[in-house]
Design a protein around this motif. Structure first.
Motif, PDB file in Angstrom:
ATOM      1  N   PHE A 105     -67.761  20.111 -44.724  1.00  0.00           N
ATOM      2  CA  PHE A 105     -66.943  19.359 -43.777  1.00  0.00           C
ATOM      3  C   PHE A 105     -65.495  19.826 -43.773  1.00  0.00           C
ATOM      4  O   PHE A 105     -64.867  19.917 -42.720  1.00  0.00           O
ATOM      5  N   LEU A 106     -64.958  20.145 -44.939  1.00  0.00           N
ATOM      6  CA  LEU A 106     -63.544  20.484 -45.041  1.00  0.00           C
ATOM      7  C   LEU A 106     -63.234  21.953 -44.775  1.00  0.00           C
ATOM      8  O   LEU A 106     -62.064  22.345 -44.773  1.00  0.00           O
ATOM      9  N   GLN A 107     -64.226  22.767 -44.541  1.00  0.00           N
ATOM     10  CA  GLN A 107     -63.982  24.189 -44.250  1.00  0.00           C
ATOM     11  C   GLN A 107     -63.232  24.283 -42.925  1.00  0.00           C
ATOM     12  O   GLN A 107     -63.729  23.818 -41.889  1.00  0.00           O
ATOM     13  N   PRO A 108     -62.036  24.869 -42.937  1.00  0.00           N
ATOM     14  CA  PRO A 108     -61.195  24.866 -41.729  1.00  0.00           C
ATOM     15  C   PRO A 108     -61.843  25.453 -40.473  1.00  0.00           C
ATOM     16  O   PRO A 108     -61.660  24.933 -39.388  1.00  0.00           O
ATOM     17  N   SER A 109     -62.605  26.498 -40.588  1.00  0.00           N
ATOM     18  CA  SER A 109     -63.173  27.151 -39.401  1.00  0.00           C
ATOM     19  C   SER A 109     -64.590  26.679 -39.075  1.00  0.00           C
ATOM     20  O   SER A 109     -65.239  27.251 -38.203  1.00  0.00           O
ATOM     21  N   ALA A 110     -65.066  25.645 -39.746  1.00  0.00           N
ATOM     22  CA  ALA A 110     -66.460  25.217 -39.594  1.00  0.00           C
ATOM     23  C   ALA A 110     -66.732  24.630 -38.216  1.00  0.00           C
ATOM     24  O   ALA A 110     -65.908  23.915 -37.656  1.00  0.00           O
TER      25      ALA A 110
END
Length: 157
Positions: A105-110
């Motif tokens: 969820f916190l992955q910036p480019s997800a």
């Protein structure tokens, strides 16, 4: 006895995850508004299913897995934040469901087209478990609600 109950509660998060929260969603991405049905996989849990959310929060090293010896089986180029030497169980479930790896969820480019993983290593069912050091279940569920609302808004457009 209290230790047994606490241990059970801390691991209950993993069992919640294994309910395979995969369900159909409708998307309409073309100008012709053609609707298709697909699957999205939403994951909640602890270190047994965390794909790297703890890489993006301030926590103690024991709650992170973005360094060696994690991720050394050659599947990934470097440690991902998974508490294993490679994939975790939800990665296999996604593969079985013909889905790509589900991003943290916190992955910036997800992008959350096929679902999202809210799990956090060290989390428990109770908010007091590793309080302030992990993303507890209550917060994971709030994050899910945020994603759900964004999917609903996207479908309206």
């Amino acid at each position: 006895m209290a230790g047994l109950i606490s241990n059970f509660m801390n691991h209950l998060v993993m069992y919640v995850t294994l309910w395979l929260l995969s369900f159909s969603i409708k998307t309409s991405g073309s100008p012709l508004a053609q609707e298709t049905t697909g699957s999205a996989f939403f994951i909640f849990g602890d270190s047994s299913v965390d794909p790297g959310n703890n890489n993006y929060i301030e926590t103690i090293p024991e709650n992170q897995a973005n360094y060696k010896p994690y991720g050394q089986n050659g599947l990934f180029e470097s440690p991902t934040g998974r508490f294993s030497d490679g994939r975790v169980i939800v990665d296999y479930i996604a593969e079985y469901a013909n889905l790509p790896l589900i991003p943290p969820f916190l992955q910036p480019s997800a992008e959350y087209v096929y679902g999202v993983n809210f799990a956090s290593g060290g989390a428990g069912v109770l908010s007091e478990t590793n309080q302030g050091l992990v993303i507890n279940l209550k917060t994971q569920l709030k994050n899910f609600e945020e994603v759900r609302k964004s999917h609903v808004e996207a479908q309206r457009k």
